[in-house]
Write a protein that holds these residues in place. Structure first.
Motif, mmCIF file in Angstrom:
data_model
loop_
_atom_site.group_PDB
_atom_site.id
_atom_site.type_symbol
_atom_site.label_atom_id
_atom_site.label_comp_id
_atom_site.label_asym_id
_atom_site.label_seq_id
_atom_site.Cartn_x
_atom_site.Cartn_y
_atom_site.Cartn_z
ATOM 1 N N MET A 86 55.992 -12.893 41.493
ATOM 2 C CA MET A 86 55.075 -12.104 42.310
ATOM 3 C C MET A 86 55.376 -12.239 43.799
ATOM 4 O O MET A 86 54.903 -11.433 44.605
ATOM 5 C CB MET A 86 53.633 -12.528 42.037
ATOM 6 N N MET A 90 55.312 -9.343 46.775
ATOM 7 C CA MET A 90 54.530 -9.775 47.927
ATOM 8 C C MET A 90 55.332 -9.611 49.214
ATOM 9 O O MET A 90 54.785 -9.261 50.267
ATOM 10 C CB MET A 90 54.098 -11.235 47.764
ATOM 11 N N SER A 96 49.153 -6.553 50.610
ATOM 12 C CA SER A 96 48.462 -6.248 49.358
ATOM 13 C C SER A 96 47.661 -7.468 48.908
ATOM 14 O O SER A 96 48.237 -8.494 48.515
ATOM 15 C CB SER A 96 49.466 -5.854 48.273
ATOM 16 N N ILE A 99 48.215 -8.543 45.033
ATOM 17 C CA ILE A 99 49.493 -9.221 44.815
ATOM 18 C C ILE A 99 49.448 -10.625 45.395
ATOM 19 O O ILE A 99 49.898 -11.594 44.770
ATOM 20 C CB ILE A 99 50.653 -8.414 45.438
ATOM 21 N N GLN A 103 49.738 -14.125 43.202
ATOM 22 C CA GLN A 103 50.812 -15.062 43.533
ATOM 23 C C GLN A 103 50.267 -16.439 43.847
ATOM 24 O O GLN A 103 50.799 -17.458 43.370
ATOM 25 C CB GLN A 103 51.601 -14.511 44.726
#
Length: 293
Positions: A86, A90, A96, A99, A103
């Motif tokens: 992720m 990212m 975002s 995201i 993460q």
């Protein structure tokens, strides 16, 4: 653990400051405010790949030995690999929130399951290989007590992080102290677990038993080795948080991999080569099933 609330608050503040001073300056993103660097997509992919390999091998060990109580280890490793992957989107979408949250959660929470695996292993080792009298704490209760301790310190960290999101300067400072205090308590809790293991080792040796000459001695070695690797990560987290948001460790990605991800990978990979149930030596049927869920 870094608080999502405090990170969002600092991001919003930074964006407001940038917009109010010079419209030509790009608005800071969540990633730029939190990490002060753009995550390396190649390194994230490699790290995710290594954890996937570790997960597959751990699952093979687990199913081959039917060690269902150890599911937390390969499952957590799989989640952590997702966390690394992720970091790639990212880096592409640094503002975002979904995201970023995925993460963070998938790289911060799995280590708790690694510690839980060691807690469970210790209890089973004491019951199935040696004797309950070698343990300070009832071996059947060790995992329960330490998992409760981890959850409690996690909640303390969450409460401190929530206070950091306050616009009140006093609350922000107190929140940071509580957050750090929770992480320190978590580290001390795991340090006590390591002392518990060493105490059992010393009592066994004092009884004239040489673990190096016993088939189950490998379990003690893997517990010591993996726990030391996990402790390196705990100490790194404490120092990182003590430096504050924007500290040297937090703003240099190499330390995240060298002092966080790598020690954890080494710790869990130990069980790929030395899966513990291969070294169990049940003494009686009662001992064999004493810790069955």
């Amino acid at each position: 653990m870094l608080s999502i609330l405090s990170l969002l608050a600092s991001t919003a503040g930074a964006q407001s400051s940038a917009n109010g001073t010079d419209p030509t300056i790009p608005e800071p993103t969540i990633v730029s405010v939190v990490f002060r660097y753009n995550p390396n997509k190649i390194v994230a992919g490699v790290a995710g790949g290594l954890y996937i390999i570790a997960s597959v091998l751990l699952f093979i060990r687990l199913f081959a030995n039917r060690t269902w109580w150890g599911l937390c280890l390969p499952i957590a490793s799989t989640f952590m690999s997702i966390g690394f992957y992720m970091r790639i989107p990212m880096a592409m979408y640094p503002n975002s929130l979904p995201i970023f949250m995925i993460q963070q959660l998938f790289t911060i929470l799995p280590p708790a399951a690694y510690l839980a695996f060691n807690y469970i292993l210790y209890g089973r080792f004491i019951v199935q290989c040696v004797d309950r009298r070698y343990s300070w704490i009832k071996p059947e209760k060790v995992a329960k007590y330490f998992v409760i301790s981890d959850i409690t310190t996690f909640l303390i960290q969450g409460g401190g992080g929530g206070m950091q999101a306050s616009t009140n300067t006093t609350s922000d400072k107190l929140g940071a102290d509580i957050l750090l205090g929770g992480l320190v308590l978590q580290t001390l809790s795991f340090a006590f677990f390591m002392i518990l293991v060493f105490h059992a080792y010393r009592k066994i040796v004092n009884d004239g038993i040489r673990p190096s000459q016993e088939h189950w001695g490998t379990i003690l070695w893997t517990l010591f080795f993996s726990s030391t690797a996990f402790m390196i990560r705990c100490i790194y987290r404490v120092i990182e948080l003590a430096q504050g948001n924007g500290g040297y460790l937090m703003t240099h990605e190499v330390y995240f991999y060298a002092l966080d991800s790598l020690p954890l990978l080494i710790g869990i990979s130990t069980y790929i080569f030395y899966w513990p149930t291969r070294y169990f030596e049940p003494k009686t049927p009662t001992d064999m099933y004493a810790l069955q869920p």
